[in-house]
Design a protein around this motif. Structure first.
Motif, mmCIF file in Angstrom:
data_model
loop_
_atom_site.group_PDB
_atom_site.id
_atom_site.type_symbol
_atom_site.label_atom_id
_atom_site.label_comp_id
_atom_site.label_asym_id
_atom_site.label_seq_id
_atom_site.Cartn_x
_atom_site.Cartn_y
_atom_site.Cartn_z
ATOM 1 N N CYS A 1 -25.496 -45.104 10.577
ATOM 2 C CA CYS A 1 -24.850 -46.081 9.705
ATOM 3 C C CYS A 1 -23.549 -45.531 9.144
ATOM 4 C CB CYS A 1 -25.754 -46.419 8.522
ATOM 5 S SG CYS A 1 -27.209 -47.351 8.983
ATOM 6 N N VAL B 1 -25.168 -55.596 8.657
ATOM 7 C CA VAL B 1 -25.387 -55.064 7.306
ATOM 8 C C VAL B 1 -26.864 -54.708 7.116
ATOM 9 C CG1 VAL B 1 -25.344 -55.606 4.846
ATOM 10 C CG2 VAL B 1 -23.456 -56.322 6.317
ATOM 11 N N VAL B 2 -27.112 -53.452 6.812
ATOM 12 C CA VAL B 2 -28.478 -52.998 6.519
ATOM 13 C C VAL B 2 -28.797 -53.279 5.061
ATOM 14 C CG1 VAL B 2 -29.982 -50.965 6.360
ATOM 15 C CG2 VAL B 2 -28.408 -51.222 8.302
ATOM 16 N N ARG B 3 -27.850 -52.991 4.204
ATOM 17 C CA ARG B 3 -27.993 -53.276 2.772
ATOM 18 C C ARG B 3 -26.611 -53.278 2.129
ATOM 19 N NH1 ARG B 3 -28.037 -49.430 -1.077
ATOM 20 N NH2 ARG B 3 -29.812 -50.360 -2.129
ATOM 21 N N HIS C 1 -21.728 -38.583 9.621
ATOM 22 C CA HIS C 1 -22.549 -39.560 8.918
ATOM 23 C C HIS C 1 -23.250 -40.495 9.909
ATOM 24 C CE1 HIS C 1 -23.568 -42.854 6.149
ATOM 25 N NE2 HIS C 1 -23.414 -41.991 5.162
ATOM 26 N N GLU D 1 -17.236 -39.018 8.854
ATOM 27 C CA GLU D 1 -17.961 -40.243 9.206
ATOM 28 C C GLU D 1 -18.668 -40.087 10.554
ATOM 29 O OE1 GLU D 1 -15.681 -43.830 6.942
ATOM 30 O OE2 GLU D 1 -14.574 -42.917 8.572
ATOM 31 N N LEU E 1 -23.983 -50.777 3.870
ATOM 32 C CA LEU E 1 -24.419 -49.810 4.863
ATOM 33 C C LEU E 1 -24.445 -50.591 6.169
ATOM 34 C CD1 LEU E 1 -25.272 -46.877 4.717
ATOM 35 C CD2 LEU E 1 -27.641 -47.628 4.537
ATOM 36 N N TYR F 1 -24.842 -50.872 10.255
ATOM 37 C CA TYR F 1 -25.521 -50.220 11.376
ATOM 38 C C TYR F 1 -24.573 -50.087 12.571
ATOM 39 C CZ TYR F 1 -29.182 -48.926 14.657
ATOM 40 O OH TYR F 1 -29.944 -48.255 15.587
ATOM 41 N N LEU G 1 -20.876 -46.258 5.604
ATOM 42 C CA LEU G 1 -20.617 -46.976 4.362
ATOM 43 C C LEU G 1 -19.279 -47.675 4.521
ATOM 44 C CD1 LEU G 1 -21.727 -44.149 1.974
ATOM 45 C CD2 LEU G 1 -22.749 -46.422 2.074
ATOM 46 N N GLN G 2 -19.273 -48.977 4.344
ATOM 47 C CA GLN G 2 -18.058 -49.750 4.590
ATOM 48 C C GLN G 2 -17.874 -50.840 3.560
ATOM 49 O OE1 GLN G 2 -15.690 -49.943 7.563
ATOM 50 N NE2 GLN G 2 -16.291 -47.830 7.201
ATOM 51 N N LYS G 3 -16.601 -51.149 3.300
ATOM 52 C CA LYS G 3 -16.288 -52.358 2.532
ATOM 53 C C LYS G 3 -15.732 -53.371 3.521
ATOM 54 C CE LYS G 3 -16.389 -51.724 -2.058
ATOM 55 N NZ LYS G 3 -15.944 -51.977 -3.385
ATOM 56 N N THR H 1 -20.276 -52.335 -1.457
ATOM 57 C CA THR H 1 -20.259 -51.361 -0.371
ATOM 58 C C THR H 1 -21.490 -51.574 0.497
ATOM 59 O OG1 THR H 1 -19.159 -49.776 -1.797
ATOM 60 C CG2 THR H 1 -20.138 -48.904 0.215
#
Ligand code: SF4
Lengths: 484, 227
Positions: free
Chosen positions: A175, A32-34, A169, A166, A42, A44, A177-179, A40
């Protein structure tokens, strides 16, 4: 719910005061980057695998926006879906397929991405070559514009398929975007009997939980039977997580994983290898980690599986009969079964072993590795493909698998029995190249999808393990490979 | 990306569960290197009686009169009503491109396969999850009422039936925001480029083996793109 993986090296971090975590939790946390306010993240991405079908529009998107890949050395590309499996010296005949493969070549050249081109001896199905090269390592996040990216989870890597937007992306930002998804543990206790394989576990699982059973989940496969599997078997199992609705499947790292990876081209070496291995042995669920759901199968009870319908969940043991929709209470399911039986031209009550076949396909990212070919060859050695079989095809998963099999003489075993021995690629798994079923033809296939038209319009697919496919080729109909 | 705010449109019902992306757009059409033009081959094997190949003139094909999208009452439909596990199977975004290219802007179903669900948002196609019993009721209403239309109000997160019933639906706030504003996700992510770089630096120290490349890629220059 308490999983017990029996990993001798685990247990150090249990008392650190940190909440117990599953393997998926650990992989997630490490990437997890953030995270934004509504959860949600971000995430890596360490390894990005690319093939010709789902990437052209992503590269085009990069160009249009004037962007370049964030980290080209994280990307490995290979053409596999469209490539011919016959002699390649003349190139690709179909101009549309050819353009797609050439577009990949051009994009990789332009953006500085390593590609195993069609003539490279290492070319093969993307999910076979990633692990084979050591490009898939434990603890990584691995993505590819392909749903069977779940295969790479066999290495304790968080690996899942993505769409083309994606792909773009990840190329542009490294990166996604993921849940976070939920944790599902599939524990397989006991030992597999003779003639029963990882493919049968996968099919039996999907038969149990359904093709949407794992939606929103990451499946971790654990238990004695999983620990006993080779890396090939674990890849087969994780490969089919997506058929159970889960984007990712996982197996904890153990000695089997490490042994497989040592010395592979992309794997670390020397002191870095030792550091990596020490880290990798942490990649398992903590003893007291909680799963949202747990499903238990008993390996000892499993028989070889055969699908009868047009969804992988429509599956029974080879000893059973085609089920009767009249006995299904749910009306939506019942009409689905009726439609499937009509498409498959099967009648309820027919013994699976009375189903006769037109073609046999041994290949695909599910079952085209060296161990699969060895197991199939052992069944057919000294025998002949039945009269009624129009074609029996063996398509190795990669150039290196093919070379290894030839070094072991397996190609001669297959050829002597009447099988065709081909160049590596996806082939009749989805019939984007010239290998396909004709309308109405029935095929025993070691691939992963039996959807309507998957292997050619009007074609009828039965999913089985490599030894079951091999035995069916010899008999002309399904047989129980345990007594063959 | 095209913005999505409010839409009133005819609803077409596709009454089968587990509709896979192979069925939505068969593989022979995936050979295109473009994003457009897939609409003519949406549900190809169900929609036409002849076998579809790339490059065929749709006007020369034999439509299957029994297939729902070929029925006159569903012409111009922009909302697809479907059953559970819609979009399962292959990750091909072409499935979403085909639905969008045909004219659909929303799909309503009890459940969607994960990758399809994600792909939809990237292309301005709104997947709406509703309770299975509610979906069942909509199927009956659509069958009973030629020209049945629903109004989707994304900012309000509601569906409105012709009878004036208002049905709320759930959606992730970030995805809703992107769709309503028509935002480019890559731009949004690149706003956090410094955080990505900081993460990368830390990981290079902690787990350097994740960054080793085989010798042949080292220092290979990119011929294209700005630095
Ligand atoms: S072998 Fe089949 S399932 Fe695997 S990547 Fe190729 S087409 Fe997809």
């Amino acid at each position: 719910m308490i999983p017990r993986h029996g990993n001798p090296r685990q247990g150090q971090e249990g008392g650190s005061g940190m909440a117990a975590r599953t393997l998926y939790d650990k992989l997630w946390d490490a990437h997890v980057v953030r995270t934004d306010d509504n959860g949600t993240a971000l995430l890596y991405i360490d390894r990005h695998l690319v093939h010709e079908v789902t990437s052209p529009q992503a590269f085009e998107g990069l160009r249009l926006a004037g962007r370049r890949p964030w980290r080209p050395d994280s990307v490995l590309a290979v053409p596999d879906h469209n490539v011919p499996t016959t002699d390649r010296s003349a190139g690709i005949q179909d101009p549309v397929s050819r353009l797609q493969v050439e577009t990949l070549d051009r994009n990789c050249e332009a953006f500085g991405i390593l590609e195993f081109t069609m003539d490279d001896p290492r070319q093969g199905i993307v999910h076979v070559i990633g692990p084979e090269e050591g490009a898939t390592l434990p603890g990584m996040t691995v993505v590819c514009g392909d749903s069977h990216t779940s295969t790479h989870g066999a290495f304790g890597a968080l690996a899942f398929g993505i769409g083309t937007s994606e792909v773009e992306h990840v190329l542009a930002t490294q990166c996604l975007l993921q849940k976070k998804s939920r944790n599902l543990l599939l524990r397989v206790d006991g030992r597999l009997g003779e003639g029963v394989f990882a493919k049968d576990i996968a099919l039996a699982l999907i038969g149990t939980i359904g093709t949407a059973g794992g939606t929103g989940c990451t499946i971790e496969f654990g238990g004695e039977a999983i620990r006993a599997l080779s890396m090939e078997g674990r890849m087969t199992l994780c490969n089919m997580s997506i058929e159970a609705g889960a984007r990712a499947g996982l197996v904890a790292v153990d000695e089997t994983t490490v042994e497989y990876l040592e010395g592979r081209p992309f794997a670390p070496r020397g002191e870095l290898w030792d550091r990596a291995v020490a880290d990798w042995f942490e990649l398992h669920s903590d003893e007291d980690a909680l799963f949202d759901r747990e499903v238990v199968l008993d390996a000892g009870c499993l028989a070889p599986q055969v699908t009868w319908g047009t969804s992988p969940e429509m599956v029974v043991a080879v000893t059973e009969v085609v089920p009767d929709p009249a006995e299904e209470a749910d009306p939506v399911r019942r009409s689905g079964m009726e439609r499937a039986l009509a498409y498959m031209d099967l009648r309820p009550g027919t013994a699976i072993t009375d189903i006769h076949l037109d073609r046999v396909f041994i290949g695909s990212c599910t079952n085209s590795r060296i161990e699969d070919l060895r197991a199939a060859a052992a069944v057919i050695r000294g025998r002949r493909v039945a009269e009624g079989i129009r074609q029996a095809l063996v398509v190795p998963g990669s150039g290196l698998v093919k070379a290894q099999a030839e070094a072991e003489g397996l190609d001669r075993v297959f050829r002597a029995a009447g099988f065709e021995w081909r160049e590596p690629g996806c082939s009749m798994c989805l019939a984007m190249n010239a290998d396909r079923l004709e309308p109405g033809e029935r095929c025993a296939s070691t691939s992963n999808r039996n959807f309507e038209g998957r292997q050619g319009q009007g074609g009828r697919t039965h999913l089985v393990s490599p030894t079951m496919a091999a035995a069916a080729a010899i008999a002309g109909h399904f047989v129980d490979v345990r007594t063959f | 990306m095209e913005k999505f705010t409010r839409l009133t449109a005819i609803v077409a019902p596709l009454d089968r569960p587990n509709v896979d992306t192979d069925a939505i757009i068969p593989k022979q059409f995936l050979k295109s290197i473009r994003r457009t033009g897939f609409g003519a081959n949406l549900f190809d094997a169900w929609r036409y009686l002849d076998q579809g190949e790339p490059g065929m003139d749709p006007g020369q094909r034999r439509p299957n009169p029994d297939f729902v999208l070929n029925q006159p009452r569903y012409q111009g439909a922009r909302i697809l009503l479907a059953r559970e596990n819609f979009g399962c199977g292959s990750s091909r975004e072409h499935a979403v491109w085909a639905l969008a290219d045909y004219g659909f802007r929303a799909v309503i179903a009890p459940s969607f396969a994960d990758i399809f669900y994600n792909n939809s948002f990237k292309n301005g196609l709104l997947p709406i999850r509703l309770d299975a019993a509610l979906v069942d009721r909509l199927f009956r209403a659509v069958a009973a009422t030629p020209g049945y239309r629903l109004t989707i109000d994304l900012p309000a997160q509601t569906l409105e039936t012709p009878e004036g019933e208002v049905i709320p639906f759930d959606i992730d706030p970030f995805r809703k925001h992107c769709l309503v504003e028509g935002l480019d996700e890559i731009d949004l992510t690149l706003q956090h480029a410094d955080e990505i770089r900081a993460y990368e630096e830390r990981r290079r120290r902690e787990a350097p083996w994740l960054f080793t490349a085989p010798p042949e890629t080292a220092g290979r220059p990119a011929a294209e793109g700005r630095s």
